[in-house]
Design an enzyme around this catalytic site. Structure first.
Site, PDB file in Angstrom:
ATOM      1  N   LYS A   1       0.835  -1.213   0.000  1.00  0.00           N
ATOM      2  CA  LYS A   1       0.000   0.000   0.000  1.00  0.00           C
ATOM      3  C   LYS A   1       0.865   1.257   0.000  1.00  0.00           C
ATOM      4  O   LYS A   1       0.644   2.182  -0.769  1.00  0.00           O
ATOM      5  CB  LYS A   1      -0.901   0.050   1.248  1.00  0.00           C
ATOM      6  CG  LYS A   1      -1.850  -1.106   1.373  1.00  0.00           C
ATOM      7  CD  LYS A   1      -2.705  -1.002   2.626  1.00  0.00           C
ATOM      8  CE  LYS A   1      -1.924  -1.043   3.920  1.00  0.00           C
ATOM      9  NZ  LYS A   1      -1.248  -2.331   4.186  1.00  0.00           N
TER      10      LYS A   1
ATOM     11  N   ARG B   1      -9.031   1.219   8.852  1.00  0.00           N
ATOM     12  CA  ARG B   1      -8.646  -0.164   9.126  1.00  0.00           C
ATOM     13  C   ARG B   1      -9.736  -0.893   9.886  1.00  0.00           C
ATOM     14  O   ARG B   1      -9.583  -2.066  10.178  1.00  0.00           O
ATOM     15  CB  ARG B   1      -7.375  -0.178   9.974  1.00  0.00           C
ATOM     16  CG  ARG B   1      -6.111  -0.528   9.181  1.00  0.00           C
ATOM     17  CD  ARG B   1      -4.944  -0.449  10.150  1.00  0.00           C
ATOM     18  NE  ARG B   1      -3.803  -1.198   9.755  1.00  0.00           N
ATOM     19  CZ  ARG B   1      -2.677  -0.652   9.276  1.00  0.00           C
ATOM     20  NH1 ARG B   1      -2.598   0.637   9.063  1.00  0.00           N
ATOM     21  NH2 ARG B   1      -1.651  -1.416   9.002  1.00  0.00           N
TER      22      ARG B   1
ATOM     23  N   ARG C   1      11.524  -6.150   4.426  1.00  0.00           N
ATOM     24  CA  ARG C   1      11.251  -4.715   4.343  1.00  0.00           C
ATOM     25  C   ARG C   1      12.287  -3.942   5.152  1.00  0.00           C
ATOM     26  O   ARG C   1      12.646  -4.317   6.260  1.00  0.00           O
ATOM     27  CB  ARG C   1       9.852  -4.403   4.879  1.00  0.00           C
ATOM     28  CG  ARG C   1       9.611  -2.908   5.055  1.00  0.00           C
ATOM     29  CD  ARG C   1       8.170  -2.517   4.995  1.00  0.00           C
ATOM     30  NE  ARG C   1       7.377  -3.019   6.106  1.00  0.00           N
ATOM     31  CZ  ARG C   1       6.059  -2.816   6.213  1.00  0.00           C
ATOM     32  NH1 ARG C   1       5.421  -2.145   5.269  1.00  0.00           N
ATOM     33  NH2 ARG C   1       5.405  -3.312   7.242  1.00  0.00           N
TER      34      ARG C   1
ATOM     35  N   ARG D   1      11.626  -2.717  10.791  1.00  0.00           N
ATOM     36  CA  ARG D   1      10.696  -2.195  11.789  1.00  0.00           C
ATOM     37  C   ARG D   1      10.464  -3.235  12.880  1.00  0.00           C
ATOM     38  O   ARG D   1      10.381  -4.415  12.590  1.00  0.00           O
ATOM     39  CB  ARG D   1       9.360  -1.867  11.122  1.00  0.00           C
ATOM     40  CG  ARG D   1       9.289  -0.459  10.581  1.00  0.00           C
ATOM     41  CD  ARG D   1       8.097  -0.219   9.685  1.00  0.00           C
ATOM     42  NE  ARG D   1       6.821  -0.742  10.178  1.00  0.00           N
ATOM     43  CZ  ARG D   1       5.671  -0.639   9.502  1.00  0.00           C
ATOM     44  NH1 ARG D   1       5.657  -0.032   8.321  1.00  0.00           N
ATOM     45  NH2 ARG D   1       4.568  -1.134   9.991  1.00  0.00           N
TER      46      ARG D   1
ATOM     47  N   ARG E   1      -0.466  -9.374  13.153  1.00  0.00           N
ATOM     48  CA  ARG E   1      -1.029  -8.284  12.336  1.00  0.00           C
ATOM     49  C   ARG E   1      -1.906  -8.839  11.221  1.00  0.00           C
ATOM     50  O   ARG E   1      -2.917  -8.239  10.868  1.00  0.00           O
ATOM     51  CB  ARG E   1       0.107  -7.420  11.764  1.00  0.00           C
ATOM     52  CG  ARG E   1       0.833  -6.638  12.862  1.00  0.00           C
ATOM     53  CD  ARG E   1       2.128  -6.044  12.371  1.00  0.00           C
ATOM     54  NE  ARG E   1       1.912  -4.990  11.412  1.00  0.00           N
ATOM     55  CZ  ARG E   1       2.851  -4.527  10.595  1.00  0.00           C
ATOM     56  NH1 ARG E   1       4.065  -5.037  10.632  1.00  0.00           N
ATOM     57  NH2 ARG E   1       2.576  -3.571   9.751  1.00  0.00           N
TER      58      ARG E   1
HETATM   59  P1  ADP Z   1       2.319  -1.802   3.215  1.00  0.00           P
HETATM   60  O1  ADP Z   1       2.350  -0.308   3.129  1.00  0.00           O
HETATM   61  O2  ADP Z   1       1.081  -2.383   2.559  1.00  0.00           O
HETATM   62  O3  ADP Z   1       2.500  -2.331   4.611  1.00  0.00           O
HETATM   63  P2  ADP Z   1       4.877  -1.695   1.785  1.00  0.00           P
HETATM   64  O4  ADP Z   1       4.544  -0.765   0.663  1.00  0.00           O
HETATM   65  O5  ADP Z   1       5.715  -1.161   2.887  1.00  0.00           O
HETATM   66  O6  ADP Z   1       3.523  -2.375   2.368  1.00  0.00           O
HETATM   67  O7  ADP Z   1       5.560  -3.004   1.149  1.00  0.00           O
HETATM   68  C1  ADP Z   1       5.955  -4.110   1.986  1.00  0.00           C
HETATM   69  C2  ADP Z   1       7.309  -4.628   1.497  1.00  0.00           C
HETATM   70  O8  ADP Z   1       7.172  -5.233   0.206  1.00  0.00           O
HETATM   71  C3  ADP Z   1       8.374  -3.549   1.335  1.00  0.00           C
HETATM   72  O9  ADP Z   1       9.619  -4.106   1.677  1.00  0.00           O
HETATM   73  C4  ADP Z   1       8.304  -3.185  -0.148  1.00  0.00           C
HETATM   74  O10 ADP Z   1       9.555  -2.689  -0.609  1.00  0.00           O
HETATM   75  C5  ADP Z   1       7.974  -4.549  -0.775  1.00  0.00           C
HETATM   76  N1  ADP Z   1       7.132  -4.445  -1.967  1.00  0.00           N
HETATM   77  C6  ADP Z   1       6.155  -3.557  -2.220  1.00  0.00           C
HETATM   78  N2  ADP Z   1       5.567  -3.785  -3.429  1.00  0.00           N
HETATM   79  C7  ADP Z   1       6.202  -4.884  -3.940  1.00  0.00           C
HETATM   80  C8  ADP Z   1       6.053  -5.637  -5.142  1.00  0.00           C
HETATM   81  N3  ADP Z   1       5.120  -5.328  -6.051  1.00  0.00           N
HETATM   82  N4  ADP Z   1       6.858  -6.705  -5.316  1.00  0.00           N
HETATM   83  C9  ADP Z   1       7.783  -7.039  -4.381  1.00  0.00           C
HETATM   84  N5  ADP Z   1       7.988  -6.379  -3.242  1.00  0.00           N
HETATM   85  C10 ADP Z   1       7.198  -5.305  -3.001  1.00  0.00           C
HETATM   86  P1  AMP Z   2       1.400   0.534   8.929  1.00  0.00           P
HETATM   87  O1  AMP Z   2       2.576   1.436   8.822  1.00  0.00           O
HETATM   88  O2  AMP Z   2       0.231   0.975   8.094  1.00  0.00           O
HETATM   89  O3  AMP Z   2       1.759  -0.920   8.683  1.00  0.00           O
HETATM   90  O4  AMP Z   2       0.896   0.616  10.438  1.00  0.00           O
HETATM   91  C1  AMP Z   2       1.709   0.199  11.511  1.00  0.00           C
HETATM   92  C2  AMP Z   2       0.866   0.045  12.779  1.00  0.00           C
HETATM   93  O5  AMP Z   2       0.297   1.315  13.148  1.00  0.00           O
HETATM   94  C3  AMP Z   2      -0.327  -0.902  12.679  1.00  0.00           C
HETATM   95  O6  AMP Z   2       0.022  -2.263  12.876  1.00  0.00           O
HETATM   96  C4  AMP Z   2      -1.226  -0.360  13.809  1.00  0.00           C
HETATM   97  O7  AMP Z   2      -0.768  -0.763  15.076  1.00  0.00           O
HETATM   98  C5  AMP Z   2      -0.997   1.139  13.688  1.00  0.00           C
HETATM   99  N1  AMP Z   2      -1.978   1.768  12.764  1.00  0.00           N
HETATM  100  C6  AMP Z   2      -1.709   2.369  11.573  1.00  0.00           C
HETATM  101  N2  AMP Z   2      -2.836   2.825  11.006  1.00  0.00           N
HETATM  102  C7  AMP Z   2      -3.852   2.493  11.857  1.00  0.00           C
HETATM  103  C8  AMP Z   2      -5.267   2.673  11.846  1.00  0.00           C
HETATM  104  N3  AMP Z   2      -5.900   3.269  10.810  1.00  0.00           N
HETATM  105  N4  AMP Z   2      -5.982   2.196  12.894  1.00  0.00           N
HETATM  106  C9  AMP Z   2      -5.387   1.600  13.925  1.00  0.00           C
HETATM  107  N5  AMP Z   2      -4.059   1.380  14.011  1.00  0.00           N
HETATM  108  C10 AMP Z   2      -3.293   1.823  12.980  1.00  0.00           C
END
Ligand code: ADP
Ligand code: AMP
Length: 214
Positions: free
Chosen positions: A13, A88, A127, A160, A171
């Site tokens: 995302k 969420r 990541r 992270r 999660r």
């Molecule tokens: P989210 O915001 O949904 O938690 P991220 O955008 O941080 O996810 O992506 C999660 C991990 O996957 C990161 O390490 C990112 O670089 C990697 N990633 C994102 N999109 C792709 C893709 N299309 N193919 C492979 N790896 C990806």
């Molecule tokens: P993210 O960076 O989107 O993966 O979010 C990391 C963490 O932040 C999540 O696992 C939750 O603990 C918290 N968080 C982020 N967005 C929300 C939301 N909209 N509602 C509740 N918790 C959130």
């Protein structure tokens, strides 16, 4: 253009939201980034949010909704925004719908980035995140140019704390229970679109642009 990014943790995302924000010059609003910035700055909100985040749980709606409503009311959001990680829960989605309704607006798209659970743990363990500027990388698929250093701002990139495999499992369970119902919610609103998030990042982005420009 008002867009919601849906999808499991690690679906991509944030990766896609940043590109959408750049291409269409709209703000990228990530609640996760906002909480992490508050933790880094030692605020009261950060202290409260961390207790939940470290356990892989959602931060309570009452700590989350108002901050998003304030943010989307700011002047730079007048032409749209891309929400990443919010809503969420169903109550968060309802709070958003109601807040927009009051000003005669609705969201335009809810884009579900679909990635099966089996791929998620690998994504998350690889990541690397820059806690300074929010950029995200993957050690295999999207590496930094210099190992361990953010391409964008030169800070260190880190795994992270909540990307540890046990926390990722938690999660994912929380996602299925509390967030996945939003797919139905936005389907009913008629704005749900879905993309195959297992494709390379560029192809996922091309599919999203095709949806936004259809
Ligand atoms: P989210 O915001 O949904 O938690 P991220 O955008 O941080 O996810 O992506 C999660 C991990 O996957 C990161 O390490 C990112 O670089 C990697 N990633 C994102 N999109 C792709 C893709 N299309 N193919 C492979 N790896 C990806
Ligand atoms: P993210 O960076 O989107 O993966 O979010 C990391 C963490 O932040 C999540 O696992 C939750 O603990 C918290 N968080 C982020 N967005 C929300 C939301 N909209 N509602 C509740 N918790 C959130």
């Amino acid at each position: 253009m008002k867009i919601i990014m849906l999808g499991a943790p690690g679906a991509g995302k944030g990766t896609q939201a940043k590109q959408i924000a750049d291409k269409y010059t709209i703000p990228h609003i990530s609640t996760g980034d906002i909480f992490r910035a508050n933790i880094k700055n030692g605020t009261e909100l950060g202290r409260k949010a961390k207790q939940y985040m470290d356990q892989g749980l959602l931060v309570p709606d009452e700590l989350t909704c108002d901050l998003v409503m304030d943010r989307i009311g700011q002047a730079d959001c007048a032409n749209g925004f891309v929400l990443d990680g919010f809503p969420r829960t169903i109550p968060q989605a309802e709070a958003l719908t109601n807040a927009l309704e009051k000003i005669g607006q609705t969201m335009d798209y809810a884009i579900d980035v679909d990635v099966p659970d089996a791929n998620i743990v690998e994504r998350m363990s690889g990541r690397r995140a820059c806690l300074n500027c929010g950029a995200t990388y993957h050690i295999v698929s999207i590496p930094t140019k210099v190992e361990g250093i953010c391409d964008r701002c030169g800070s260190e990139v880190v795994l992270r704390e909540d990307d540890a495999p046990e926390t990722v499992q938690k999660r994912l369970a929380v996602y299925h229970e509390q967030t996945q119902p939003l797919i139905d919610y936005y389907q009913k609103q008629g704005i749900l679109k879905s993309v195959d998030g297992t494709q390379p990042m560029e192809k996922v982005f091309a599919d999203i642009v095709a949806i936004l420009e259809a």
